[in-house]
Write a protein that holds these residues in place. Structure first.
Motif, short mmCIF file in Angstrom:
data_model
loop_
_atom_site.label_atom_id
_atom_site.label_comp_id
_atom_site.label_asym_id
_atom_site.label_seq_id
_atom_site.Cartn_x
_atom_site.Cartn_y
_atom_site.Cartn_z
N LEU A 39 0.82 -1.22 0.00
CA LEU A 39 0.00 0.00 0.00
C LEU A 39 0.86 1.27 0.00
N LEU A 40 2.14 1.13 0.19
CA LEU A 40 3.08 2.22 -0.07
C LEU A 40 3.61 2.14 -1.50
N ALA A 41 3.93 0.93 -1.94
CA ALA A 41 4.51 0.75 -3.27
C ALA A 41 3.52 1.06 -4.39
N MET A 42 2.27 0.65 -4.22
CA MET A 42 1.29 0.84 -5.31
C MET A 42 1.12 2.31 -5.70
N GLY A 100 2.34 3.98 -9.30
CA GLY A 100 1.42 4.75 -10.14
C GLY A 100 1.93 6.16 -10.38
N TRP A 101 2.44 6.78 -9.32
CA TRP A 101 2.99 8.14 -9.41
C TRP A 101 4.17 8.18 -10.38
N LEU A 102 5.05 7.18 -10.26
CA LEU A 102 6.18 7.10 -11.17
C LEU A 102 5.72 6.87 -12.62
N GLY A 103 4.74 5.99 -12.79
CA GLY A 103 4.23 5.71 -14.12
C GLY A 103 3.61 6.93 -14.79
N PHE A 163 6.50 0.82 -15.25
CA PHE A 163 5.91 1.16 -13.95
C PHE A 163 4.44 0.75 -13.89
N PHE A 164 3.70 0.98 -14.97
CA PHE A 164 2.29 0.60 -14.98
C PHE A 164 2.13 -0.92 -14.92
N GLU A 165 3.04 -1.65 -15.55
CA GLU A 165 3.00 -3.12 -15.47
C GLU A 165 3.23 -3.57 -14.03
N TRP A 166 4.22 -2.99 -13.37
CA TRP A 166 4.49 -3.33 -11.97
C TRP A 166 3.31 -2.92 -11.08
N HIS A 167 2.69 -1.80 -11.41
CA HIS A 167 1.52 -1.32 -10.67
C HIS A 167 0.38 -2.35 -10.80
N ILE A 185 0.70 -5.62 -11.53
CA ILE A 185 1.10 -6.82 -10.79
C ILE A 185 0.89 -6.59 -9.29
N GLY A 186 1.25 -5.41 -8.83
CA GLY A 186 1.04 -5.06 -7.43
C GLY A 186 -0.42 -5.14 -7.03
N ALA A 187 -1.31 -4.73 -7.92
CA ALA A 187 -2.75 -4.79 -7.62
C ALA A 187 -3.18 -6.24 -7.39
N LYS A 188 -2.64 -7.15 -8.18
CA LYS A 188 -2.98 -8.57 -8.02
C LYS A 188 -2.45 -9.09 -6.68
N ILE A 189 -1.28 -8.64 -6.30
CA ILE A 189 -0.72 -9.03 -5.00
C ILE A 189 -1.58 -8.48 -3.87
#
Length: 186
Positions: free
Chosen positions: A104-107, A111-114, A144-148, A150-154
């Motif tokens: 919840l910090l990384a997501m 997104g901000w970076l993306g 960044f959006f791809e990692w975002h 993947i993070g949502a799924k986690i």
């Protein structure tokens, strides 16, 4: 006797929970910008951007509330358990809670970076704009959006595990654990 978490920690828990649960389906709309036509067909012209700005604004709010939540967790310790957790429960609880905090910090940061790398606006509820964290780089933005995503799924998996554990304690163990964080307690 059941001891409750301090009121601020309970408020932060439930507020962030509601925001995250609202964000997940909203975010799924933006995983494919080809949805713009369908969204605007249902909600009207410009609605896609309104929802996307709301998604970004809510992400910033979650990031801010998570920072407050970390300070609150440090300053307002959690109450003792009425029935102590087993070693496995303690380890599992610590791991899931720790991962939820990290995600919840990384997501919002991803997104901000993306959005920064895409060079798009970063509004916060129409009140002000957040600064871009990095310069324009569309390829990096996609990463960044791809990692975002993947993070949502986690996050979804962690929320399911968290809710499942709370229900297990409430319905199977009947140890009152869920009442520690329940919003209506004094």
């Amino acid at each position: 006797m059941i001891h409750s978490y301090p009121r601020l920690r309970r408020w932060l828990h439930w507020t962030i929970a509601v925001l995250v649960i609202a964000m997940l389906p909203m975010g799924m709309i933006f995983t494919d910008f080809d949805n713009r036509g369908a969204i605007e067909g249902i909600f009207g012209e410009g609605s896609f951007n309104v929802f996307y700005d709301l998604h970004k604004s809510t992400g910033f709010l979650i990031l801010f509330l998570m920072l407050v939540r970390i300070v609150a967790a440090i300053r307002l310790p959690k109450p003792p358990y009425a029935v102590p957790l087993t070693g496995l429960e303690r380890a599992g609880s610590g791991a899931v809670h720790g991962l939820i905090y990290v995600m919840l910090l990384a997501m919002p940061l991803l997104g901000w970076l993306g959005v920064s790398a895409y060079d798009a606006p970063l509004p916060v509820f129409g009140l002000f704009e957040m600064p871009a964290l990095i310069g324009r780089d569309r390829d990096l933005s996609e990463d960044f959006f791809e990692w975002h995503e993947i993070g949502a799924k986690i996050v979804i998996a962690l929320v399911v595990v968290h809710i499942g554990a709370a229900l297990y304690h409430q319905l199977v163990k009947k140890d009152g654990l869920i009442r520690r964080m329940w919003p209506s307690r004094g």
